[in-house]
Design an enzyme around this catalytic site. Structure first.
Site, PDB file in Angstrom:
ATOM      1  NE  ARG A 131      -4.103   1.671   2.252  1.00 10.46           N
ATOM      2  CZ  ARG A 131      -5.075   2.041   1.432  1.00 10.46           C
ATOM      3  NH1 ARG A 131      -5.147   1.544   0.214  1.00 10.46           N
ATOM      4  NH2 ARG A 131      -5.986   2.921   1.808  1.00 10.46           N
ATOM      5  CG  ASN A 185      -8.730   6.377  -3.239  1.00 12.12           C
ATOM      6  OD1 ASN A 185      -9.580   5.530  -2.981  1.00 12.12           O
ATOM      7  ND2 ASN A 185      -8.730   7.567  -2.665  1.00 12.12           N
ATOM      8  CB  THR A 197      -6.859   0.832  -5.536  1.00 14.48           C
ATOM      9  OG1 THR A 197      -7.732   1.904  -5.847  1.00 14.48           O
ATOM     10  CG2 THR A 197      -6.152   1.157  -4.224  1.00 14.48           C
ATOM     11  CB  THR A 199     -10.291  -0.443  -6.578  1.00 12.85           C
ATOM     12  OG1 THR A 199     -10.014   0.697  -5.786  1.00 12.85           O
ATOM     13  CG2 THR A 199      -9.852  -1.675  -5.786  1.00 12.85           C
ATOM     14  N   GLY A 243     -14.524  -1.183  -5.027  1.00 10.17           N
ATOM     15  CA  GLY A 243     -15.735  -0.413  -4.746  1.00 10.17           C
ATOM     16  C   GLY A 243     -15.724   0.246  -3.388  1.00 10.17           C
ATOM     17  N   GLY A 244     -14.539   0.680  -2.946  1.00  5.38           N
ATOM     18  CA  GLY A 244     -14.450   1.455  -1.697  1.00  5.38           C
ATOM     19  C   GLY A 244     -15.025   0.692  -0.528  1.00  5.38           C
ATOM     20  CB  SER A 290      -7.047  -0.210   2.720  1.00  4.50           C
ATOM     21  OG  SER A 290      -7.612  -0.844   1.593  1.00  4.50           O
ATOM     22  CG  ASP A 305      -8.445   5.282   1.238  1.00  8.23           C
ATOM     23  OD1 ASP A 305      -9.577   5.766   1.022  1.00  8.23           O
ATOM     24  OD2 ASP A 305      -7.988   4.329   0.590  1.00  8.23           O
TER      25      ASP A 305
HETATM   26  O1  DON Z   1      -8.080   1.200  -0.084  1.00  8.21           O
HETATM   27  C1  DON Z   1      -9.269   1.455  -0.182  1.00  8.21           C
HETATM   28  O2  DON Z   1     -10.118   0.978   0.518  1.00  8.21           O
HETATM   29  C2  DON Z   1      -9.728   2.403  -1.286  1.00  8.21           C
HETATM   30  N1  DON Z   1      -8.634   3.246  -1.688  1.00  8.21           N
HETATM   31  C3  DON Z   1     -10.312   1.612  -2.417  1.00  8.21           C
HETATM   32  C4  DON Z   1     -10.893   2.498  -3.470  1.00  8.21           C
HETATM   33  C5  DON Z   1     -11.840   1.807  -4.357  1.00  8.21           C
HETATM   34  O3  DON Z   1     -12.147   0.640  -4.205  1.00  8.21           O
HETATM   35  C6  DON Z   1     -12.368   2.589  -5.471  1.00  8.21           C
HETATM   36  N2  DON Z   1     -13.517   1.969  -6.054  1.00  8.21           N
HETATM   37  N3  DON Z   1     -13.836   1.274  -6.872  1.00  8.21           N
END
Ligand code: DON
Length: 584
Positions: free
Chosen positions: A108, A417, A415, A397, A487-488, A466, A437
């Site tokens: 990361r 982000n 990702t 991501t 997907g965050g 994350s 994040d």
């Molecule tokens: O690490 C994380 O949780 C976020 N940076 C992930 C971002 C993400 O999944 C974007 N969406 N599709």
């Protein structure tokens, strides 16, 4: 940042593009390829078909799951640069069949040494629409030190067989020759066109006079091809030191950032002990901190198993299952907001958080007939820091799964982000905006509405919390499922739902992936659901007091199910994103 008309336009356009995205999904150019398939020897499931093909070709040459995962990651960085790539970072979970070991590699992004806890403090009177243009999301300050080059090198060093040159070669060719822009990328590009035109490389991806990237047109990146060639010849040090590092640091600083060549030289991959727990008859092995995703999933499963044990879960009505799952996420998401941070910098009371007595207290609080306020599941530990509350959005991501002919398994989520990361390139790399994040202030939400506590404030060398949840589920005879998503905040809830549909409800993989999803993250106290969730279940949830909000597209999950008999491998890419698996 103020709520300028342009900021509001960007946010509105992103919302429109996201709402349109599912309509574009499954509609790749020339792409009648099915989103799921069965294989006997090996399989790769990425969210983009040609990237799955690159991984499968590496396996065909005798490469391991690590070789294939690395080649697929590199290909995804070319075909879908808005989601992941060399300028980003992620997590890899690797099962080695020869000794049944599971290894977690954390590549990361890290905050530059000059980062400070208040560097993103929200301005007085900030409104939600102001966030899309704030410095934690766009421009140089948003950039964390990329981890992907070092991550790929480490994955290959530990578990690879073919050698770096063979693994990197397909991506170099793709970056040089160009790849056709997918419907997915084209469909999401419109809100970012002004940013793309400002960048010397990305401007080449939008045609003269066009308002978005055009599906089918070629997307080249000669600068990235050169960086990849240097990486192929000399390894990650070619990116983290010397001329390329200088170039990256210069570009980030010109974009208003604080990243130095020293930050790049200091970057390290960290091997961590994966987080695991046994639920519903299986061992779930998943991401440890700095991801909160693994913890959230395991804590939810622990509560779920108590309120709806294995035999009842399978027979339960859909409303009973949705309610039990939604309630099981409220407590763990609150824990994340209060306690989580980079384990190398702060103390995380993981054992206390996962204590059986605490899970039992949450299970006792659960009411099968009624949605509870998330605070009902708080169960604060002694001396708990101030609890933040907060609101969501979406971004890049990618998650990929590989199973090779020897039974090695790679689950990788990576990702930049948000879409197009910080929206500029350096040395051909689309730079991440992973700094978003972090908590900009205690309780201030990130782009996904996830608030953070004092433990997740930015600081020198820290990794932001994350949600990424690469997971390998293991049965008595070995791995049975490789899974994860993009997907965050929805990554963890979608991964868990799909895993349960396969392992506890025994749905076929393709149906488990396609089934309507729902999501609850505690803050806001809202149950999101995909429009295809049947009206009866929606009504039943309202009846129990849930506040429902439709969400077009809840995460994109890739999975490979591993079985003892033919067909040995069932592989699927999420139909929401238009990818397809490959294998033999
Ligand atoms: O690490 C994380 O949780 C976020 N940076 C992930 C971002 C993400 O999944 C974007 N969406 N599709």
């Amino acid at each position: 940042m103020n709520g300028s008309p342009s900021a509001r336009r960007t946010l509105a356009a992103v919302a429109v593009a996201l709402a349109a995205a599912p309509l574009l999904l499954g509609n790749q150019p020339g792409g009648a390829r099915p989103a799921s398939a069965t294989f006997e020897r090996y399989a790769v499931a990425a969210d983009e078909a040609s990237a799955s093909d690159v991984g499968a070709a590496i396996l065909e040459q005798g490469g391991t799951a690590a070789d294939a995962a690395a080649a697929t990651m590199l290909a995804l960085g070319i075909t879908s640069p808005l989601s992941s790539g060399f300028g980003g970072g992620g997590f890899a979970l690797y099962y080695r069949a020869s000794d049944r070991s599971v290894t977690f590699l954390d590549f990361r992004e890290r905050a530059p040494a000059a980062s400070r806890p208040d560097m993103f403090a929200p301005a007085q009177g900030e409104r939600p629409e102001d966030r899309a243009t704030q410095p934690s999301q766009v421009g140089g300050l948003a950039v964390g030190v990329p981890g992907e080059p070092a991550g790929i090198e480490e994955l290959l060093r530990r578990f690879g067989r073919l050698g770096r040159r063979a693994v990197v070669a397909p991506a170099i060719r793709m970056a040089q020759a160009g790849v056709p822009i997918s419907e997915y990328v084209a469909g999401l590009s419109m809100p970012f066109v002004d940013d793309l035109r400002r960048d010397p490389i990305m401007r080449g991806w939008v045609g003269e006079g066009e308002t978005a990237m055009r599906a089918g047109a070629l997307m080249r990146n000669a600068a990235l091809a050169r960086t990849l060639e240097a990486f192929s010849a000399r390894g990650a040090r070619a990116v983290y030191r010397g001329a390329i590092a200088q170039q990256i640091a210069r570009a980030v600083r010109q974009a208003g950032g604080i990243l130095t060549p020293r930050d790049l030289a200091d970057y390290r991959v960290v091997e961590r002990t994966p987080l695991e727990g046994s639920y519903f008859g299986y061992r779930f092995v998943t991401a440890p901190p700095p991801s909160a995703g693994g913890y959230t999933m395991l804590a939810s499963l622990a509560q779920l198993e108590r309120v709806l044990p294995r035999d009842r879960f399978c027979r339960a009505s859909e409303p009973n299952r949705v309610h039990a799952l939604a309630e099981s996420w409220k407590g763990p998401f609150r824990d994340r907001a209060v306690y989580f941070g980079d384990p190398d910098h702060v103390t995380l009371p993981l054992d206390a958080l996962r204590a059986a007595a605490r899970t039992e207290a949450r299970a006792r609080a659960y009411d099968p007939r009624r949605a509870l306020d998330p605070e009902a599941y708080a169960m604060p530990l002694e001396g708990e820091p101030r609890a933040p509350t907060a609101q969501p959005r979406s971004g890049g991501t990618t998650h990929l799964c590989v199973v090779d002919a020897e039974g090695n398994v790679a689950a990788v989520t990576t990702t930049v982000n948000l879409f197009f990361g910080a929206r500029f390139t350096a040395a051909g790399l689309v730079m991440n905006d992973e700094m978003d994040d972090f908590a900009r202030a205690i309780g201030a939400p990130n782009a996904f509405g996830l608030p953070g506590g004092p433990q997740n404030l930015p600081g020198p060398g820290k990794r932001p919390v994350s949600t990424m949840t690469p997971t390998i589920v293991i049965g008595d005879a070995g791995p049975v499922l490789c899974i994860g998503g993009a997907g965050g905040s929805r990554i963890v809830t979608a991964t868990e739902q799909v895993a349960l549909r396969i392992l506890a409800q025994h749905l076929p993989l393709d149906r488990a992936l396609a089934a309507p999803r729902f999501h609850h993250q505690g803050f806001p106290n809202v149950l999101n659901y995909e429009p295809s969730l049947d009206a009866q279940t929606q009504a039943a949830m309202r009846g129990r007091g849930h506040r429902l909000e439709e969400m077009e597209h809840i995460a994109a999950v890739q999975a490979i199910q591993i079985r003892p008999t033919a067909p040995r491998l069932l592989a699927a890419s999420d139909p929401r994103k238009g990818g397809a698996p490959a294998g033999r």
